[in-house]
Design a protein around this motif. Structure first.
Motif, mmCIF file in Angstrom:
data_model
loop_
_atom_site.group_PDB
_atom_site.id
_atom_site.type_symbol
_atom_site.label_atom_id
_atom_site.label_comp_id
_atom_site.label_asym_id
_atom_site.label_seq_id
_atom_site.Cartn_x
_atom_site.Cartn_y
_atom_site.Cartn_z
ATOM 1 N N THR A 179 2.800 -0.315 -7.890
ATOM 2 C CA THR A 179 1.411 -0.507 -8.305
ATOM 3 C C THR A 179 0.650 0.796 -8.090
ATOM 4 N N ALA A 180 -0.590 0.819 -8.555
ATOM 5 C CA ALA A 180 -1.421 2.006 -8.355
ATOM 6 C C ALA A 180 -1.625 2.275 -6.866
ATOM 7 N N ALA A 181 -1.791 1.204 -6.079
ATOM 8 C CA ALA A 181 -1.977 1.368 -4.641
ATOM 9 C C ALA A 181 -0.724 1.928 -3.982
ATOM 10 N N GLN A 182 0.440 1.477 -4.427
ATOM 11 C CA GLN A 182 1.684 1.999 -3.866
ATOM 12 C C GLN A 182 1.902 3.452 -4.253
ATOM 13 N N GLY A 195 -0.283 5.547 -2.058
ATOM 14 C CA GLY A 195 0.191 5.608 -0.685
ATOM 15 C C GLY A 195 1.396 6.519 -0.530
ATOM 16 N N ILE A 196 2.328 6.439 -1.474
ATOM 17 C CA ILE A 196 3.508 7.303 -1.436
ATOM 18 C C ILE A 196 3.103 8.761 -1.610
ATOM 19 N N ASP A 197 2.185 8.998 -2.526
ATOM 20 C CA ASP A 197 1.696 10.350 -2.777
ATOM 21 C C ASP A 197 1.043 10.935 -1.527
ATOM 22 N N ASN A 231 0.797 -1.217 0.000
ATOM 23 C CA ASN A 231 0.000 0.000 0.000
ATOM 24 C C ASN A 231 0.839 1.280 0.000
ATOM 25 N N GLY A 232 2.134 1.146 -0.276
ATOM 26 C CA GLY A 232 2.978 2.330 -0.383
ATOM 27 C C GLY A 232 3.407 2.922 0.935
ATOM 28 N N GLY A 233 3.329 2.126 2.006
ATOM 29 C CA GLY A 233 3.751 2.619 3.314
ATOM 30 C C GLY A 233 5.251 2.679 3.476
ATOM 31 N N SER A 234 5.993 2.011 2.602
ATOM 32 C CA SER A 234 7.452 2.079 2.613
ATOM 33 C C SER A 234 7.928 2.424 1.208
ATOM 34 N N PHE A 235 8.979 3.236 1.149
ATOM 35 C CA PHE A 235 9.441 3.686 -0.170
ATOM 36 C C PHE A 235 10.788 4.375 -0.057
ATOM 37 N N VAL A 236 11.421 4.584 -1.209
ATOM 38 C CA VAL A 236 12.563 5.486 -1.366
ATOM 39 C C VAL A 236 12.237 6.385 -2.545
ATOM 40 N N VAL A 237 12.353 7.697 -2.362
ATOM 41 C CA VAL A 237 12.146 8.642 -3.455
ATOM 42 C C VAL A 237 13.345 9.576 -3.542
#
Length: 281
Positions: free
Chosen positions: A85-88, A91-93, A52-58
């Motif tokens: 994915t769209a969900a990730q 979530g990141i957004d 669900n995009g709760g973890s990321f690197v940008v």
């Protein structure tokens, strides 16, 4: 700079690197700096994968990004997950947007979205190096599921007295570019006290002048005789110094002396400025 940031604490991530000698098709091509790129990985940014995009690197980028930022130049492009994915993406957004909205509307509450101590460390590192691109390009943000946003340095080539524009050669002034990403931090409660206390701790540890010079000595010892061989392959008098925006040197020893003198002056100047923060208004 990467080593210094990691030395600030066990949760501070910065890329690992090695000095290496390159041989290609039997030809020795000199000394290079081999650096890992930040991404989600057990040995790099060690966070869990989150559907669900709760973890990321940008990464901050000035032209190609998926999320435009009102806090800094350009916006944020996704590094990890590699194929979100769209969900990730959503979530990141949301995570980035919540931080930015709070920064611009209620900066006193920034601690709910970002690790204030990590951001303080990043600002102090960038200021010590006087990175010309600090807060303008290439910063990395990362987050673990359920955690707050962390920050890591990247792209520190125009530092330590280079280049000659933006007052970068001057060790006695702050970085000129100060977007809301930085200025909103100063609106959190006790920011000056936090920064002054942290600077004092760092100066007694990894930012002590002797410790910084010991790191430089260790890098030079690692390169050893390869350093001289490098300048036989790439003569220093053949280097193009950018029509004056990079100061010219005639020997590696001259460069080393100049960098150490700049570091000494920078640390002394920052000590004096930070002392004013401790004193208060």
């Amino acid at each position: 700079a990467y080593d210094l940031f990691r030395a600030m604490g066990p949760t501070r991530y910065a890329p690992e690197f090695r000095y290496c000698a390159l041989t290609l098709d039997g030809a020795w091509l000199g000394v290079y700096h081999l650096t890992e790129r930040p991404k989600i990985d057990d040995d790099r940014v060690a966070v869990s994968e989150d559907p669900n995009g709760g973890s990321f690197v940008v990464k901050q980028d000035h032209s190609e990004y998926f999320h435009e930022s009102p806090l800094a130049n350009g916006g944020w492009t996704i590094v990890s997950p590699a194929l979100p994915t769209a969900a990730q993406l959503a979530g990141i957004d949301r995570a980035l947007g919540a931080w930015e909205t709070t920064a611009l509307g209620d900066p006193a509450s920034l601690g709910a979205h970002i690790d204030l101590d990590a951001f303080a460390d990043l600002v102090l590192l960038e200021e010590f190096m006087k990175n010309n691109d600090a807060f303008y390009l290439s910063l990395h943000l990362w987050k673990d599921t359920g955690g707050v946003i962390q920050i890591s340095p990247w792209d520190l080539d125009l530092t330590l007295g280079q280049p000659s524009y933006n007052d970068n050669e001057n060790p006695n002034s702050w970085i000129l570019y100060r977007p809301p990403l930085v200025t909103t931090l100063a609106q959190t409660d006790g920011w000056d006290t936090r920064m002054a206390s942290r600077w004092g701790a760092l100066r007694a540890g990894p930012f002590a002048e002797s410790a910084v010079f010991a790191r430089i000595d260790a890098y030079q010892a690692t390169m050893g005789a390869a350093l001289d061989a490098n300048f036989q392959t790439w003569p220093i008098d053949s280097i193009q110094f950018g029509s004056g925006y990079l100061y010219p040197v005639t020997t590696y020893a001259e460069e080393d002396e100049r960098v150490r003198a700049w570091i000494h002056a920078r640390l002394q100047w920052m000590d004096g400025e930070v002392a004013r923060w401790s004193a208060g208004p």
